[in-house]
Design a protein around this motif. Structure first.
Motif: not given
Length: 240
Positions: A101-125
């Motif tokens: 679980y310690a390996q999984l935990q930091p990989k878990v994201y809520e959608l808005a979190q993921f899009l801003t913090e990981v994907a760093c999106v600059a535009s959306v459809p």
């Protein structure tokens, strides 16, 4: 990079379009999405009801199905909070599961979190003309720190954000709480509906389908047919 997408029970059963919109957003950001088809529940209802054995079984199942992915994304702060915050307690007595679980935990994201913090999106459809207000779901806000991420994403749609009074206040759903304490739940959501209407906007946007169903249902029972209730995935994907 592969994203394991956790649909969530409510989205799967009640509003699958939210899941499809979320997947399209993740793919548009350049990630490969896999949806393990045997997935079920994150275990939160059982955990909140004191059924630890069932919650542990569901947590182990999720761990088995998602630990191989680079990221795990959920269109729900409630489920995300359960997995990222409370699984440590469920696995505390098992060193092997705790390690996995310690390996999984930091990989878990809520959608808005993921899009801003990981994907760093600059535009959306999606594009949205008009004013919206945003409801901060309890688990996403307090367990995951989801606050500015969805607001930053909303700006990309062109929507005008008008904050309602007490935007961080609970909507009264709380899963099993709304069943066990119906009268209290109704009073809380009535107050939330009043704040939404007072914001003077045409829609309320949020990131958790439990809150969405509770708020929308109460608005309609109060005779409000005009205020739209939109999941963040839908407005970002242009599917609302």
């Amino acid at each position: 990079m592969k994203v394991g997408f956790f649909i969530t029970c409510l989205v799967d059963l009640m509003r699958p379009g939210i899941g499809l919109a979320a997947v399209r957003l993740i793919e548009a950001a350049g990630f490969e999405v896999e949806v393990p088809m045997a997935q079920t529940c994150c275990g939160q209802p059982a955990y909140n009801s004191g059924d630890r054995e069932t919650a542990q079984a569901l947590a182990r199942k999720l761990l088995d199905e998602f630990e191989r992915h680079d990221y795990v994304v959920m269109p729900s702060g409630s489920c995300g909070g359960m997995v990222r915050t409370h699984y440590a307690d469920l696995f505390a007595d098992d060193p092997e599961l705790s390690y996995r679980y310690a390996q999984l935990q930091p990989k878990v994201y809520e959608l808005a979190q993921f899009l801003t913090e990981v994907a760093c999106v600059a535009s959306v459809p999606g594009r949205f003309e008009g004013a919206v207000t945003y409801h901060d779901s309890c688990a996403g806000l307090r367990e995951l720190g989801v606050k500015q991420q969805p607001r930053a994403l909303l700006k990309l749609t062109g929507a005008t954000l008008k904050e309602m009074e007490h935007c961080e206040q609970c909507c009264g759903f709380g899963g099993t709480f709304s069943v066990k304490y119906g009268n209290i739940s109704s009073a809380i959501v009535d107050e939330k509906c009043e704040h939404i209407v007072a914001s003077g906007t045409q829609a309320v946007v949020l990131g958790d389908l439990g809150c969405m169903l509770n708020i929308e249902g109460r608005l309609r029972r109060r005779g409000n047919e005009s205020t739209r209730v939109i999941h963040i995935a839908e407005i970002l994907a242009g599917e609302c």
